[in-house]
Design an enzyme around this catalytic site. Structure first.
Site, PDB file in Angstrom:
ATOM      1  N   LYS A  11       0.821  -1.213   0.000  1.00 29.85           N
ATOM      2  CA  LYS A  11       0.000   0.000   0.000  1.00 29.85           C
ATOM      3  C   LYS A  11       0.861   1.272   0.000  1.00 29.85           C
ATOM      4  CE  LYS A  11      -3.945  -2.150   2.369  1.00 29.85           C
ATOM      5  NZ  LYS A  11      -4.916  -1.987   3.490  1.00 29.85           N
ATOM      6  N   TYR A  51     -12.241  -1.985  -3.848  1.00 32.15           N
ATOM      7  CA  TYR A  51     -12.734  -2.177  -2.481  1.00 32.15           C
ATOM      8  C   TYR A  51     -14.270  -2.099  -2.401  1.00 32.15           C
ATOM      9  CZ  TYR A  51      -8.163  -2.248  -0.130  1.00 32.15           C
ATOM     10  OH  TYR A  51      -6.915  -2.596   0.327  1.00 32.15           O
ATOM     11  N   PHE A  59     -15.469   3.407   7.151  1.00 30.45           N
ATOM     12  CA  PHE A  59     -14.110   3.823   6.794  1.00 30.45           C
ATOM     13  C   PHE A  59     -13.868   3.840   5.282  1.00 30.45           C
ATOM     14  CE2 PHE A  59     -14.028  -0.758   7.785  1.00 30.45           C
ATOM     15  CZ  PHE A  59     -13.524  -1.277   6.597  1.00 30.45           C
ATOM     16  N   ARG A  87      -1.975 -14.397   4.304  1.00 30.03           N
ATOM     17  CA  ARG A  87      -2.705 -13.769   5.411  1.00 30.03           C
ATOM     18  C   ARG A  87      -1.915 -13.929   6.714  1.00 30.03           C
ATOM     19  NH1 ARG A  87      -6.900 -10.275   4.250  1.00 30.03           N
ATOM     20  NH2 ARG A  87      -7.076 -10.381   6.507  1.00 30.03           N
ATOM     21  N   THR A  93      -5.396  -7.242  10.767  1.00 33.46           N
ATOM     22  CA  THR A  93      -5.730  -5.954  10.131  1.00 33.46           C
ATOM     23  C   THR A  93      -5.229  -4.775  10.972  1.00 33.46           C
ATOM     24  OG1 THR A  93      -7.713  -7.021   9.272  1.00 33.46           O
ATOM     25  CG2 THR A  93      -7.647  -4.608   9.175  1.00 33.46           C
ATOM     26  N   ARG A 104       2.602  -6.587   9.179  1.00 37.11           N
ATOM     27  CA  ARG A 104       1.885  -5.461   9.804  1.00 37.11           C
ATOM     28  C   ARG A 104       2.463  -5.128  11.176  1.00 37.11           C
ATOM     29  NH1 ARG A 104      -4.080  -7.208   7.507  1.00 37.11           N
ATOM     30  NH2 ARG A 104      -4.168  -5.704   5.789  1.00 37.11           N
ATOM     31  N   ASN A 114      -1.982   0.143   6.945  1.00 42.76           N
ATOM     32  CA  ASN A 114      -1.462  -1.144   7.420  1.00 42.76           C
ATOM     33  C   ASN A 114      -0.636  -1.883   6.365  1.00 42.76           C
ATOM     34  OD1 ASN A 114      -3.585  -1.916   5.841  1.00 42.76           O
ATOM     35  ND2 ASN A 114      -4.699  -2.995   7.448  1.00 42.76           N
ATOM     36  N   HIS A 117      -2.190  -5.475   1.506  1.00 44.24           N
ATOM     37  CA  HIS A 117      -3.491  -6.112   1.280  1.00 44.24           C
ATOM     38  C   HIS A 117      -3.226  -7.545   0.854  1.00 44.24           C
ATOM     39  CE1 HIS A 117      -7.497  -6.931  -0.358  1.00 44.24           C
ATOM     40  NE2 HIS A 117      -6.828  -7.566  -1.306  1.00 44.24           N
ATOM     41  N   GLU A 128      -9.511 -10.545  -7.686  1.00 46.01           N
ATOM     42  CA  GLU A 128      -8.545  -9.467  -7.471  1.00 46.01           C
ATOM     43  C   GLU A 128      -7.364  -9.574  -8.436  1.00 46.01           C
ATOM     44  OE1 GLU A 128      -9.776  -8.756  -2.798  1.00 46.01           O
ATOM     45  OE2 GLU A 128      -7.792  -9.571  -3.238  1.00 46.01           O
TER      46      GLU A 128
HETATM   47  P1  ADP Z   1      -7.830  -6.865   5.691  1.00 49.35           P
HETATM   48  O1  ADP Z   1      -7.032  -5.868   4.873  1.00 49.35           O
HETATM   49  O2  ADP Z   1      -7.040  -7.402   6.845  1.00 49.35           O
HETATM   50  O3  ADP Z   1      -8.431  -7.953   4.848  1.00 49.35           O
HETATM   51  P2  ADP Z   1     -10.515  -5.693   5.818  1.00 49.35           P
HETATM   52  O4  ADP Z   1     -10.802  -6.414   4.540  1.00 49.35           O
HETATM   53  O5  ADP Z   1     -11.464  -5.870   6.960  1.00 49.35           O
HETATM   54  O6  ADP Z   1      -9.049  -6.048   6.364  1.00 49.35           O
HETATM   55  O7  ADP Z   1     -10.430  -4.131   5.538  1.00 49.35           O
HETATM   56  C1  ADP Z   1      -9.824  -3.630   4.360  1.00 49.35           C
HETATM   57  C2  ADP Z   1      -8.932  -2.469   4.708  1.00 49.35           C
HETATM   58  O8  ADP Z   1      -9.745  -1.387   5.183  1.00 49.35           O
HETATM   59  C3  ADP Z   1      -7.938  -2.721   5.856  1.00 49.35           C
HETATM   60  O9  ADP Z   1      -6.743  -3.354   5.434  1.00 49.35           O
HETATM   61  C4  ADP Z   1      -7.678  -1.307   6.347  1.00 49.35           C
HETATM   62  O10 ADP Z   1      -6.737  -0.621   5.511  1.00 49.35           O
HETATM   63  C5  ADP Z   1      -9.029  -0.638   6.166  1.00 49.35           C
HETATM   64  N1  ADP Z   1      -9.784  -0.688   7.427  1.00 49.35           N
HETATM   65  C6  ADP Z   1     -10.407  -1.756   7.987  1.00 49.35           C
HETATM   66  N2  ADP Z   1     -10.995  -1.427   9.153  1.00 49.35           N
HETATM   67  C7  ADP Z   1     -10.738  -0.111   9.336  1.00 49.35           C
HETATM   68  C8  ADP Z   1     -11.063   0.834  10.367  1.00 49.35           C
HETATM   69  N3  ADP Z   1     -11.773   0.466  11.436  1.00 49.35           N
HETATM   70  N4  ADP Z   1     -10.623   2.102  10.227  1.00 49.35           N
HETATM   71  C9  ADP Z   1      -9.897   2.479   9.141  1.00 49.35           C
HETATM   72  N5  ADP Z   1      -9.550   1.658   8.136  1.00 49.35           N
HETATM   73  C10 ADP Z   1      -9.960   0.367   8.236  1.00 49.35           C
HETATM   74 MG    MG Z   2      -9.872  -7.849   3.358  1.00 46.92          MG
END
Ligand code: ADP
Ligand code: MG
Length: 140
Positions: A11, A51, A59, A87, A93, A104, A114, A117, A128
Site C-alpha cells: 500500500k 474495495y 471507513f 494472510r 488488520t 503489519r 497497514n 493487502h 482481485e
Molecule cells: P484486511 O485488509 O485485513 O483484509 P478488511 O478487509 O477488513 O481487512 O479491511 C480492508 C482495509 O480497510 C484494511 O486493510 C484497512 O486498511 C481498512 N480498514 C479496515 N478497518 C478499518 C477501520 N476500522 N478504520 C480504518 N480503516 C480500516
Molecule cells: Mg480484506
C-alpha cells in the site's frame, strides 16, 4: 495442500517509506513466489472498484483516499496454500493485534495505514488478480 495463487498489494504508506523490497523479502521468506508485479498509482475510481465490498463501511472514504494517495505495488503470489500463508505473514488488520514478526507488526502505522493487502479466499483471489492483471502478465 495445493499450489495456489493469491493477490497482494503493497500500500501507499509502505511505498512512500521505501519498503517494497523489505516487504517482498518477507513474502519470499515465507515461501511465496512473486509471479507478477507492477507499480500502480490507482485512481479514486479504481480504488472504489477494488474495495467495492466495503462500500457501506464507515471507513470506506478514508480507505479510498489512502489507497489513491500514492503508488502501490500489485503482485500475484504463488505457493503451497498461498492464500492462507499470505494472510499469516501479513498479520492482523489492526497492527496492534498482529503477531510478532508479521509484516503489519513490523511495518504498519495504523489500522488504516497497514502496509499490505491480501486476498481472503479463493474466489476473491481470482477476482482481485483479474482486476489488475491479464493472464499473460502472470508468469509462474
Ligand atoms: P484486511 O485488509 O485485513 O483484509 P478488511 O478487509 O477488513 O481487512 O479491511 C480492508 C482495509 O480497510 C484494511 O486493510 C484497512 O486498511 C481498512 N480498514 C479496515 N478497518 C478499518 C477501520 N476500522 N478504520 C480504518 N480503516 C480500516
Ligand atoms: Mg480484506
Amino acid at each position: 495442500m495445493a499450489v495456489e495463487r493469491t493477490f497482494s498489494m503493497i500500500k501507499p504508506d509502505a511505498t512512500k517509506r521505501n519498503l517494497t523490497g523489505a516487504i517482498t523479502k518477507m513474502l519470499e521468506d515465507a515461501g511465496l513466489r512473486v509471479v507478477a508485479s507492477r507499480r500502480v498509482w490507482m485512481s479514486r475510481r479504481e480504488a472504489e472498484g477494488f474495495y467495492a465490498v466495503h462500500k457501506e463501511r464507515p471507513f470506506f472514504g478514508e480507505l479510498v483516499e489512502s489507497m489513491s494517495s500514492g503508488p502501490t505495488v500489485v503482485q500475484v503470489l504463488e505457493g503451497e496454500n498461498a492464500i492462507a500463508k499470505n494472510r499469516e505473514v501479513m498479520g492482523a488488520t489492526n497492527p496492534a493485534n498482529a503477531d510478532e514478526g508479521t509484516i503489519r507488526k513490523v511495518h504498519a502505522l495504523s489500522i488504516g495505514e497497514n502496509s499490505v493487502h491480501g486476498s481472503d479466499a479463493p474466489e476473491t483471489a481470482a477476482q482481485e488478480i483479474a482486476y489488475w492483471f491479464s493472464q499473460t502478465q502472470v508468469v509462474g
